[in-house]
Structure formats: structure tokens, C-alpha cells
Design a protein around this motif. Structure first.
Motif, PDB file in Angstrom:
ATOM      1  N   VAL A  12      13.626 -14.314 -10.964  1.00  0.00           N
ATOM      2  CA  VAL A  12      12.583 -14.618  -9.962  1.00  0.00           C
ATOM      3  C   VAL A  12      12.602 -13.584  -8.840  1.00  0.00           C
ATOM      4  N   LEU A  13      13.783 -13.281  -8.311  1.00  0.00           N
ATOM      5  CA  LEU A  13      13.892 -12.307  -7.229  1.00  0.00           C
ATOM      6  C   LEU A  13      13.472 -10.915  -7.688  1.00  0.00           C
ATOM      7  N   LEU A  18       9.564  -6.522  -7.486  1.00  0.00           N
ATOM      8  CA  LEU A  18       8.638  -5.603  -8.155  1.00  0.00           C
ATOM      9  C   LEU A  18       7.203  -5.811  -7.683  1.00  0.00           C
ATOM     10  N   ALA A  19       6.822  -7.075  -7.515  1.00  0.00           N
ATOM     11  CA  ALA A  19       5.471  -7.372  -7.030  1.00  0.00           C
ATOM     12  C   ALA A  19       5.277  -6.838  -5.614  1.00  0.00           C
ATOM     13  N   GLN A  24       0.187  -5.737  -2.847  1.00  0.00           N
ATOM     14  CA  GLN A  24       0.305  -6.109  -1.444  1.00  0.00           C
ATOM     15  C   GLN A  24       1.090  -7.395  -1.284  1.00  0.00           C
ATOM     16  N   ASN A  25       2.085  -7.351  -0.416  1.00  0.00           N
ATOM     17  CA  ASN A  25       2.894  -8.530  -0.110  1.00  0.00           C
ATOM     18  C   ASN A  25       2.108  -9.426   0.849  1.00  0.00           C
ATOM     19  N   SER A 112       9.560  -4.030   4.444  1.00  0.00           N
ATOM     20  CA  SER A 112       9.451  -4.847   3.243  1.00  0.00           C
ATOM     21  C   SER A 112       9.778  -4.039   1.991  1.00  0.00           C
ATOM     22  N   VAL A 113       9.282  -2.819   1.931  1.00  0.00           N
ATOM     23  CA  VAL A 113       9.587  -1.952   0.790  1.00  0.00           C
ATOM     24  C   VAL A 113      11.079  -1.661   0.726  1.00  0.00           C
ATOM     25  N   LEU A 114      11.688  -1.388   1.876  1.00  0.00           N
ATOM     26  CA  LEU A 114      13.136  -1.150   1.918  1.00  0.00           C
ATOM     27  C   LEU A 114      13.901  -2.375   1.431  1.00  0.00           C
TER      28      LEU A 114
END
Length: 271
Positions: A12-13, A18-19, A24-25, A112-114
Motif C-alpha cells: 500500500v505504501l 509511486l502515485a 498529483q498528490n 512530498s516528492v522527497l
């Protein structure tokens, strides 16, 4: 059973990370919108304050002059200098709040990407090491928690905190900004020097009478403006400080309170 739960949690994580990297988060998108809204509001307030500051600064240098027969020179709005200095300092503070909000807006996605990258990098070692006690296991657990927090939890909590603050502070913010806008409009009204009419070829007595009347009329206008701003000095200061407090509440205080409350709940539920 315990191993299966770890595998499912890792799956799940991993999919979530990956998403977050590929699309877009939603949490980041909401946090960016909230921070941008705060930055825009602070920028609008800054513009109003600078309008008051600029027009009062210009008005302080205005000299009143009479006609060719009767002349006089004075700077009647110089008395507003303390108010002007206070507005300038408050405007600088509002600008700082706007910079902080704009920084939060642009920092949400890189953080968030980091976090997603840290999360992906820690998943495989976390699965291979398993729930063993030791330094490596501790590092993997911390990396997993930190990556999840940066990628999803913190943006979502900031979004929620800013949204709650916006709902709670909107009526006071709208009223304060409207009041400050009215004062800014009045400040713009005194920024232009009133030109006194020429006397032309009229007689000496007419020139004398018209000159005195023009000077008295112009001084009366500026006297009323000075009286207005002296009377509204407390309103300018209190309204500006109220806006600063509401912006800080929306940008920092309430989001941090939501984050702190969430961490406290998690710590209380930890075994």
C-alpha cells in the motif's frame, strides 16, 4: 500473519509513493491552494498598507501656497509622520507573512516528492530486515515514518488546519480588510495637491479676498484630513495587527496545532 500484514502495508505504501511521484498528490494540491490563498490575502493587505504609507509620505511633503497677492507656505500633514512610520513597519510584517505563505506553497510539492522517494527507498530494506531489533531496523522504521509524513501526512494536516482557520477567521478578516481598504481610499484622496486658482486681472481688493479665501479653504481640507487620520490612528494599528494575527493563525498557528494534536494522539496510541 504478521509477515503478511507487513507485506500488505509495504504494498500500500509503495503504491501510494509511486502515485505521489507520478500523479498529483491531492494532499499537496490542497496544501498549495491553502498557502497560495493566504499569500494572496497577505499581498492584498500589504498593497493597502503601502498605499496608505506612500500617500501619507507624499502628503507630508506638500506645501500650501497662496496667490500672487497673499502667499503662505506650510506642511500641515507632517504631523502624520508617526502614523506613517507605524504603517510602514506593519506593512513590512505583513510582507514577511506573505513570503512565508508563498514559501509554504512552493515547498509542499518538493517535500512530498522527497518523502515519497525516502519511503520507496526504505520499503525494501524494511521488508528484508523484518521486525528485528537493532540499529538497521530502527533506521528503516524511522525512514518509513518520516517519508510517509513528508509525502502525505504533513500536507494533509496543513491543508486541514488552514481550511479550519479560514472558516473560523473569514468574518473578521473580511471586516478588517474592508476597514483598511476604506482608510487606504481616504489616504489616496489627500495625495494630490490642491491647486489654488489664479486671480487674473481683478482688483487688489478682489485678489486679496480671493487669496485669503483660497488659502483658508485648502488649509481646511488638509486640516480635516489630518484630523481624520489622527482619529483613525488606533483603528489603523488595531486593524493591521488583527490582520497579521489572523494570517499567522491561518498560515502557521492552527496548522501547527493540528499537526501537534495528531502527533500527540499517535504517541498516546503507541504501545
Amino acid at each position: 500473519m504478521r509477515r503478511l500484514r507487513r507485506i500488505l502495508l509495504a504494498a500500500v505504501l509503495g503504491l501510494a509513493a509511486l502515485a505521489a511521484l507520478m500523479v498529483q498528490n491531492p494532499a499537496v494540491d490542497g496544501a498549495e491552494r491553502a498557502a497560495s490563498r493566504i499569500a494572496v490575502a497577505a499581498g492584498a493587505v500589504y498593497v493597502s498598507l503601502r498605499a496608505i504609507n506612500a500617500t501619507l509620505s507624499v502628503a507630508q511633503e506638500i506645501e500650501l501656497g497662496g496667490s500672487a497677492v497673499v502667499s503662505a507656505s506650510a506642511q500641515p500633514i507632517k504631523v502624520l509622520e508617526p502614523i506613517d512610520d507605524t504603517v510602514e513597519r506593519v506593512a513590512s510584517t505583513v510582507f514577511a507573512v506573505s513570503v512565508v505563505a508563498a514559501t509554504l506553497s512552493v515547498a509542499a510539492e518538493p517535500l512530498s516528492v522527497l518523502g515519497a522517494a525516502i519511503l520507496l527507498g526504505a520499503l525494501l530494506p524494511w521488508l528484508l530486515i523484518g521486525p528485528r531489533r537493532g540499529r538497521a531496523s530502527h533506521v528503516c522504521d524511522r525512514a518509513l515514518v518520516g517519508g510517509t509524513a513528508l509525502a502525505f501526512v504533513l500536507p494533509a494536516l496543513f491543508w486541514a488546519g488552514a481550511g479550519i482557520a479560514d472558516v473560523l477567521t473569514e468574518p473578521r478578516m473580511v471586516a478588517a480588510r474592508a476597514e483598511l481598504s476604506d482608510i487606504a481610499d481616504r489616504a489616496r484622496g489627500i495625495s494630490e495637491e490642491r491647486a489654488l486658482p489664479e486671480t487674473g486681472d481683478s482688483s487688489f481688493f478682489d485678489s486679496l479676498t480671493n487669496g485669503v479665501a483660497d488659502i483658508l479653504e485648502t488649509i481646511g481640507v488638509y486640516r480635516d484630513s489630518v484630523a481624520y487620520f489622527l482619529e483613525e490612528a488606533d483603528t489603523i494599528l488595531s486593524t493591521s495587527l488583527t490582520i497579521i494575527g489572523l494570517l499567522l493563525l491561518e498560515a502557521l498557528i492552527l496548522p501547527l496545532a493540528v499537526v501537534a494534536a495528531a502527533l500527540w494522539i499517535l504517541r498516546r496510541r503507541a504501545p
